[in-house]
Each structure stands twice: as C-alpha cells, then as structure tokens.
Design a protein around this motif. Structure first.
Motif, PDB file in Angstrom:
ATOM      1  N   ALA A 135     -56.511  -0.118 -33.171  1.00 50.00           N
ATOM      2  CA  ALA A 135     -55.647  -0.314 -33.467  1.00 50.00           C
ATOM      3  C   ALA A 135     -55.051   0.491 -34.385  1.00 50.00           C
ATOM      4  N   VAL A 136     -55.318  -0.593 -35.798  1.00 51.48           N
ATOM      5  CA  VAL A 136     -54.589  -0.760 -36.344  1.00 51.48           C
ATOM      6  C   VAL A 136     -55.507   0.049 -37.757  1.00 51.48           C
ATOM      7  N   ASN A 137     -56.484   0.982 -37.471  1.00 54.05           N
ATOM      8  CA  ASN A 137     -57.359   1.801 -38.400  1.00 54.05           C
ATOM      9  C   ASN A 137     -55.425   2.606 -39.078  1.00 54.05           C
ATOM     10  N   PRO A 138     -55.982   2.664 -40.541  1.00 53.52           N
ATOM     11  CA  PRO A 138     -54.974   3.580 -41.208  1.00 53.52           C
ATOM     12  C   PRO A 138     -54.093   4.727 -40.497  1.00 53.52           C
ATOM     13  N   LYS A 139     -55.264   5.699 -40.031  1.00 49.40           N
ATOM     14  CA  LYS A 139     -55.168   6.942 -39.735  1.00 49.40           C
ATOM     15  C   LYS A 139     -54.952   7.136 -38.348  1.00 49.40           C
ATOM     16  N   GLU A 140     -54.719   5.327 -37.437  1.00 50.11           N
ATOM     17  CA  GLU A 140     -54.182   5.610 -36.122  1.00 50.11           C
ATOM     18  C   GLU A 140     -52.860   5.702 -36.493  1.00 50.11           C
ATOM     19  N   SER A 141     -51.972   5.965 -35.204  1.00 51.79           N
ATOM     20  CA  SER A 141     -50.654   6.223 -34.920  1.00 51.79           C
ATOM     21  C   SER A 141     -49.742   5.416 -34.959  1.00 51.79           C
ATOM     22  N   LEU A 142     -50.331   3.522 -34.622  1.00 53.22           N
ATOM     23  CA  LEU A 142     -49.534   2.858 -35.065  1.00 53.22           C
ATOM     24  C   LEU A 142     -48.973   2.717 -36.601  1.00 53.22           C
TER      25      LEU A 142
END
Length: 362
Positions: A328-335
């Motif tokens: 979820a905290v991946n820099p490419k994720e929408s969060l």
C-alpha cells in the motif's frame, strides 16, 4: 499530459432499458466481423435470456484474470475482427477493452453483473495470471456502445451487486481525500469539482437506495431503486474518474485492495468487498473514527467485510498486515495521492479497525 489527467466523459453511446440486450445484433449492423469476449457463466446467462443467438459471430470464452498474457493470446485469435463485444463482469470487460485497444478497434460493453464501472471506463486493471495486481492500463478510446439491461441484471448473483455497491461507494471517499489533500490549482478546476459533486450524488443514491435494491434483486423484481443502484454502479461511477482524472480515481481504499491481492486467502473475495474494507482502513489512517462508526451498520446490512477474518485472513494475521501495508505504501501506489504514510501507520490503522469491529460484534 498523463492519460489519467484527460477528461473522459464515458461511453460514446449508453443505453439502459429493459430488454435492450435482445436487440444486440441491430446495434452491431455497422460492423462485418464482431468477436464476443465473454465468460462461461455470463454467456450461458445471456444465451438463456435471449432464447436463441441470432448471429454467427466468433465467441471466445475466458475464465481467467485480465492479464497481459490473456490479452495477447486472445488478440491473436481476432485477426479479422472489426469490433470486440465484451460480455461479462469486470475482469471480462477489462480484458475486452484491452484487446480492442491493442487491435485499435471499437469495443461494445455489456455488463452481466452490476459489479463494477468497467463498462463505462476507458481503462483496464491488469493482473498477473494468478490474480496479483500489476497496473492500470489507460486506453485511447471509450466504448463505442454500453448496454445495460435491468431485466437481465435483476437475475445476476446478489454477491456481485453488493460488490458493485462497495466499489462505487468508494468513489466519494477516495476522490474527496485526493482533492482535499491536493496542493495544486488543477484540483479546483470545474471538471475536478464536477467529479467530486458526482461522487457525492452517487454516495447519496447508494446510501438511500442500495439496501432496497438488494432486496429487489433477491425477489427478482425490477424497481426504481434497483435501476438507480445499477446505473450508479455501472455508469455514473465511471464519470467520477472520467471528469476528475487522477483526482477522481483510486487512492487509499484501492491501495489496500491491491495489497490484499497479494494474500491468497482473499482471492475468493470479490473486488468491491475488498475495496469496501479499504474505505474503513483509509478512514482509520486519517483518524476519522466517527465516519467508520457511521458506516458499520450499513456494512452489516450488506455483509461487507470490516476486519481480517471477514476477508478469510485468520492465520498469520501479522504477516498479512505487513504484506498488505508494504504494498500500500509503495511510491507507485494510489495511497500517495492522499498523503505520505508509512507501513507502520497502515498497520496501525488496520489494527484500530480490528479493535473497533471486535467491540461492535461482541
């Protein structure tokens, strides 16, 4: 400009009418060689509804995810095709759209369940062949035609309708969080604000009509509540992202969903159910506990998951929490569109939710 920043209003043509699917062949008269991309259960339901298939088109049935591998394999079988007809749920429709985009031809979309807004969006969610989220693919055109038939959809499985309601309810929570946390002028543009207003409209329709719509579906009776709900899910939901671009698409709730896709136990849980859980995690991340508590009764009536056990995650919960949060905290994720959060903060939010829902269930 990025594809997700372009305003896309929805299907080129959209019709919602009882019995409209029985007129499908007349809508395809401009084309010479349509190919239907469909599932097995969805095509069986369609065949029973129309009694006889009044056309001689290529029919390709697909049972897997909307993966790039499936798109490539099916595209090779469509050498003479001049229009793709996608007939099924979200995975089938996303597969059909991606195939049409790859072949640079038109696509007609026919949802056989009111489970997502896939029939109204010019994009596909691409998974691995085993169901792990990979990316969102944006396409060069919207659907040539989208047909919604309430008389057909009233007999679709209830679980898909509930999933669609959960996925669509998310539109408000995700768009609002993105726009509220945006630090640029474009977030105040007319179309972005129109997307936000539309998400409020959709949320209010669902909170007012959706429980009755589910009851109508269980009884097999088409009513105004049922039609309003399926149109909110299938058609209106797509306009939020269409008008707002990246300000109206996915943020926290879908990031949690995408993290859940890495947990095998959740693969039997429908997309909208997992996204509905993601709403609660997103709200917990922002410490909006009152809003969580206001939703719990509604969630209970629709059977939405509120904790890990509801998502079939019973064993190794600590490991699952870390895996979900890490993605979820991946820099490419929408969060990232609603703020900067650490994996520990996401884990803490899910633990808060566990505490809240365990208290409510005692």
């Amino acid at each position: 400009m990025q594809p997700e920043d372009i305003v896309r209003s929805g299907p080129n043509q959209y019709i919602c009418k009882e019995g409209i699917l029985k007129e499908l062949s007349s809508f395809l008269s401009p084309f010479q060689s349509p190919t239907i991309i469909t599932g097995y259960k969805s095509f069986q339901a369609f065949s029973q509804y129309v009694d006889t298939i009044p056309f001689d088109w290529q029919i390709i049935q697909h049972a897997g995810y909307s993966s790039q591998q499936a798109v490539d394999q099916i595209s090779k079988r469509c050498t003479d095709t001049d229009v793709i007809v996608g007939m099924g749920g979200g995975l089938i429709l996303d597969t059909a759209k991606a195939i049409a985009n790859q072949l640079n031809i038109e696509v007609v979309l026919i949802p056989t369940v009111a489970g997502t807004c896939a029939a109204s969006t010019p994009l596909s969610v691409i998974y691995s062949p085993v169901g792990v989220f990979e990316r969102v693919a944006y396409h060069s055109r919207s659907s040539y035609l989208t047909l919604v038939d309430p008389s057909f959809l009233i007999h679709a499985p209830i679980d898909y309708l509930k999933s669609g309601i959960g996925d669509t309810l998310t539109k408000w929570y995700e768009a609002e969080a993105i726009i509220r946390n945006a630090n640029d002028d474009r977030s105040q543009s007319l179309f972005v604000q129109a997307a936000l207003s539309q998400s409020v409209f959709i949320r209010d329709i669902l909170l007012k009509e959706s429980i009755e719509a589910v009851q109508n579906s269980e009884a097999g009776i088409v009513t105004p509540s049922f039609t309003k709900t399926i149109e909110a899910v299938i058609a209106l939901a797509g306009t939020v992202g269409g008008f707002g671009g990246r300000y109206g698409r996915m943020s926290g709730a879908h990031a949690i969903h995408n993290g859940l896709s890495f947990i095998e136990e959740t693969h039997t849980i429908l997309h909208g159910q997992k996204v509905a859980y993601g709403i609660l995690v997103q709200l917990a991340l922002e410490n909006r506990i009152d809003e969580i508590e206001a939703l719990l009764s509604y969630y209970q009536k629709l059977g939405f998951p509120t904790n890990l056990a509801d998502l079939n995650i019973v064993d190794n919960q600590t490991e699952a929490l870390h895996k979900i949060a890490a993605h979820a905290v991946n820099p490419k994720e929408s969060l990232q569109l609603m703020g900067s959060y650490s994996a520990d903060e996401v884990i803490a939010a899910m633990k808060v939710l566990e505490s809240l829902t365990s208290i409510k269930q005692v």
